[in-house]
Design an enzyme around this catalytic site. Structure first.
Site, PDB file in Angstrom:
ATOM      1  N   TYR A  64       0.856  -1.197   0.000  1.00  0.00           N
ATOM      2  CA  TYR A  64       0.000   0.000   0.000  1.00  0.00           C
ATOM      3  C   TYR A  64       0.888   1.242   0.000  1.00  0.00           C
ATOM      4  O   TYR A  64       1.507   1.587   1.008  1.00  0.00           O
ATOM      5  CB  TYR A  64      -0.932   0.015   1.215  1.00  0.00           C
ATOM      6  CG  TYR A  64      -1.913  -1.145   1.268  1.00  0.00           C
ATOM      7  CD1 TYR A  64      -2.210  -1.897   0.136  1.00  0.00           C
ATOM      8  CD2 TYR A  64      -2.542  -1.487   2.452  1.00  0.00           C
ATOM      9  CE1 TYR A  64      -3.100  -2.956   0.182  1.00  0.00           C
ATOM     10  CE2 TYR A  64      -3.445  -2.545   2.512  1.00  0.00           C
ATOM     11  CZ  TYR A  64      -3.707  -3.272   1.371  1.00  0.00           C
ATOM     12  OH  TYR A  64      -4.597  -4.327   1.426  1.00  0.00           O
ATOM     13  N   PRO A 214     -15.589  -4.605   2.320  1.00  0.00           N
ATOM     14  CA  PRO A 214     -16.880  -4.818   3.000  1.00  0.00           C
ATOM     15  C   PRO A 214     -17.924  -3.772   2.615  1.00  0.00           C
ATOM     16  O   PRO A 214     -19.127  -4.021   2.723  1.00  0.00           O
ATOM     17  CB  PRO A 214     -16.515  -4.696   4.487  1.00  0.00           C
ATOM     18  CG  PRO A 214     -15.258  -3.866   4.515  1.00  0.00           C
ATOM     19  CD  PRO A 214     -14.516  -4.261   3.273  1.00  0.00           C
ATOM     20  N   GLY A 217     -15.480  -1.397  -1.604  1.00  0.00           N
ATOM     21  CA  GLY A 217     -14.147  -0.992  -2.048  1.00  0.00           C
ATOM     22  C   GLY A 217     -14.187   0.271  -2.898  1.00  0.00           C
ATOM     23  O   GLY A 217     -14.792   1.273  -2.499  1.00  0.00           O
ATOM     24  N   PRO A 220     -18.479   1.892  -4.297  1.00  0.00           N
ATOM     25  CA  PRO A 220     -19.334   1.729  -3.110  1.00  0.00           C
ATOM     26  C   PRO A 220     -20.578   0.894  -3.408  1.00  0.00           C
ATOM     27  O   PRO A 220     -21.164   0.985  -4.488  1.00  0.00           O
ATOM     28  CB  PRO A 220     -19.712   3.168  -2.760  1.00  0.00           C
ATOM     29  CG  PRO A 220     -18.656   4.012  -3.388  1.00  0.00           C
ATOM     30  CD  PRO A 220     -18.164   3.277  -4.600  1.00  0.00           C
ATOM     31  N   LEU A 221     -20.950   0.080  -2.425  1.00  0.00           N
ATOM     32  CA  LEU A 221     -22.125  -0.789  -2.563  1.00  0.00           C
ATOM     33  C   LEU A 221     -23.347   0.033  -2.959  1.00  0.00           C
ATOM     34  O   LEU A 221     -23.645   1.048  -2.330  1.00  0.00           O
ATOM     35  CB  LEU A 221     -22.433  -1.451  -1.224  1.00  0.00           C
ATOM     36  CG  LEU A 221     -21.650  -2.680  -0.831  1.00  0.00           C
ATOM     37  CD1 LEU A 221     -22.033  -3.080   0.595  1.00  0.00           C
ATOM     38  CD2 LEU A 221     -21.921  -3.809  -1.809  1.00  0.00           C
TER      39      LEU A 221
END
Ligand SMILES: NC(=O)c1ccc[n+]([C@@H]2O[C@H](COP(=O)([O-])OP(=O)(O)OC[C@H]3O[C@@H](n4cnc5c(N)ncnc54)[C@H](OP(=O)(O)O)[C@@H]3O)[C@@H](O)[C@H]2O)c1
Length: 288
Positions: A64, A214, A217, A220-221
């Protein structure tokens, strides 16, 4: 024993007690996880807030930045509290374009473990995940040589516990036949339910499942069902998504990523939401 008021309570990774609500540090690096953060002080503040709020599980990787996130963790939190457990992963490098080329040959893995020790300022890494597959997801193939390399480093005393990431169920089983693992870290959320059977099988064995992305990522959901349930509960969709994961199975540990202390607070408060059986049934339709 970790005592916490964080949602979800605690879990034991091998012999390491951690809060089920953890923190994923990937978002602290620059855009597309390359380079330094725009707000260096802000990134340090998020890490310090996570620990002050009681989080004892931080997920990171030398890839990262590269190096950036580990260096931020060290700058913000070293010397680390005894209760804090930093989980890292090896098996991928970064290229000039920001890609994640696999680096799972023995020499690359040894180098990466030593780099993680150096940048995090540790003598022993609590938990190292072997990252498999590629950016498209898990890919079939033997993990034996790479996993045995990490087992060798564990036997040298450089690693306490091992896990696998971005892995197929077959690769999880292959690794377990070589040495014990304490977690699997794969992509999973309300809309991506490919690991449902694996989660249940790991729960029976007392092994943690740590979903990455979750909240979706980099994308976005988004789901009309999620929005409907969230509106009914007067909660944010992100809160419902995290609460659902905590209620999905006791072996699920959360590592939502954020570069914002405000979002960190929102996510902790939101994950405590109690979802009814009706809510769960409705949400369960999303990824099926
Ligand atoms: N093993 C692997 O191959 C792998 C791959 C990817 C990730 N990971 C790990 O998994 C962790 C979690 O994944 P992730 O961070 O990529 O994705 P994520 O947790 O699903 O989502 C992070 C995104 O959600 C946003 N967000 C967080 N809380 C929010 C809120 N309350 N309201 C609005 N937006 C919010 C963040 O933006 P802000 O920064 O603006 O809050 C960020 O863009 C990573 O940090 C990393 O440690 C592992």
């Amino acid at each position: 024993m970790v005592s916490t008021s964080l949602p979800g309570g605690t879990w034991t990774l091998g012999d390491l007690p951690v809060t089920r609500f953890g923190y994923g540090a990937m978002q602290l690096a620059g855009p597309w996880v390359m380079g330094p953060p725009a707000d260096h002080g802000g990134a340090l503040a998020v890490l310090r807030a996570a620990v002050e709020l009681g989080i004892t599980h931080i997920d990171t990787s030398e890839a990262y930045g590269p190096h950036v996130t580990n260096q931020l963790i060290r700058e913000a939190l070293h010397p680390y509290p005894d209760s804090l457990h930093i989980v890292t992963k090896v098996g991928a490098n970064r290229d000039q374009q920001g890609g994640w080329p696999p680096a799972r040959d023995p020499e690359s893995l040894r180098r990466s473990v030593h780099e993680n020790l150096e940048t995090l300022g540790l003598d022993v890494l609590d938990l190292v995940n072997l990252r498999l597959g590629d950016a498209a997801g898990p890919q079939p193939g033997s993990v034996a040589e790479a996993f045995e390399t990490l087992v060798g480093l564990q036997q040298q005393g450089l690693i306490r516990h091992l896990g696998v990431s971005n892995a197929t169920p077959e690769q999880v089983a292959e690794a377990q036949a070589i040495a014990p693992i304490v977690c699997v870290q794969n992509m999973y959320n309300l809309a991506h339910r490919q690991d449902d059977e694996l989660i249940d099988a790991l729960a029976e064995q007392g092994i943690a499942y740590v979903p990455f992305f979750p909240l979706g990522g980099f994308s976005p959901l988004q789901s009309s069902v999620l929005s409907t349930v969230a509106a009914r509960l007067e909660a944010a969709p992100m809160s419902v998504a995290l609460a659902w994961l905590l209620q999905r199975s006791p072996n699920i540990l959360l590592i939502p990523g954020t570069s914002s202390a405000t979002h960190l607070h929102e996510n902790i408060a939101g994950a405590a939401l109690s979802l009814s059986d009706d809510d769960l049934a409705e949400l369960g339709k999303i990824g099926r």
